[in-house]
Write an enzyme that holds these catalytic residues in place. Sequence first.
Site, PDB file in Angstrom:
ATOM      1  N   PRO A   1       0.815  -1.210   0.061  1.00 16.89           N
ATOM      2  CA  PRO A   1       0.056   0.011   0.015  1.00 16.89           C
ATOM      3  C   PRO A   1       0.747   1.083  -0.175  1.00 16.89           C
ATOM      4  O   PRO A   1       1.708   1.327   0.673  1.00 16.89           O
ATOM      5  CB  PRO A   1      -0.992  -0.032   1.362  1.00 16.89           C
ATOM      6  N   GLU A   2       0.627   2.172  -1.095  1.00 14.53           N
ATOM      7  CA  GLU A   2       1.348   3.492  -0.937  1.00 14.53           C
ATOM      8  C   GLU A   2       0.444   4.475  -0.742  1.00 14.53           C
ATOM      9  O   GLU A   2      -0.716   4.435  -0.309  1.00 14.53           O
ATOM     10  CB  GLU A   2       1.964   3.416  -2.387  1.00 14.53           C
TER      11      GLU A   2
END
Length: 297
Positions: A2-3
């Site tokens: 996840p960014e």
Amino acid sequence: MPELPEIEALASYLRERAVGRTIRRVDVAGLNTVQTFDPPLSALTGAIVVDAARHGKYLDLVVASEAAGEVLHVVAHLSRAGWLHWRESLPAAALRPGGKGPIAFRLALDPEFEDGPVAGFDLTEAGTRKRLAVWVVRDPLDVPRLAQLGPDALTISRDDLARLLAGQRAQLKGALTDQRVLAGVGNAYSDEILHTARLSPFKNAAKLTDDEVTRLHEAMYTTLHDAVERSVGQKAATLKSEKRSGMQVHARTGLPCPVCGDTVREVSFADRSFQYCPTCQTEGRPLADRRLSRLVK
């Protein structure tokens, strides 16, 4: 992993679903998940959720603890294989510490109405390498790695980005993904940013021209902003598929580039890989595996 866009969307989702509700209990299954002991986890029971925020790729649940008499932050880093799963109805039984399942951490909230279900979220991590981490702190900057974050990739100005990169000796791909340099960008979005900016991943970060810095800044803002716009409002369960649907080169090895039609190529390392378009980014020249090539232009 996840960014920035996914963590921003998760924070937005928690603001919508959790703010104003009281924490009923916290369960920890992962033996090394919680990295702090003061304040204790018990201080979270009975606390009211007042906000949710993002710091780079860290998720921050802000709570007002009556037991501790202060505002606390439940900070989570989902690492590569972690995710947040919202549950409208959680089991009554607590998680067992050291369990073999994917759930590492659970936060349960009081029902929204009398006799309603206990809702909340699980933090899960796939695979055998367990790196998902949670901190309970008085200030987010008490999390050591968070305190070392560089400027946020979504808000940094063009001139600040130019000054930042001028001091970097790393290749551009490495500089963009180093959280101490720039916070929020990981492997996937750096591929997309560099493709949009028409820049080689191996280009020296300190040697960008003024025009290249401008292209990079515009590409970074547009790519991240558009991803946030697509992600915010999505349910936590659909965010991963939404992320994949917006990619032009990342994880698309062998497929045609949607811009020029060339074949998307890949460079592999021991534990990761990245994708790029030769025509758009490297003047038509395929990049060899970095372990075998010194091509940097």
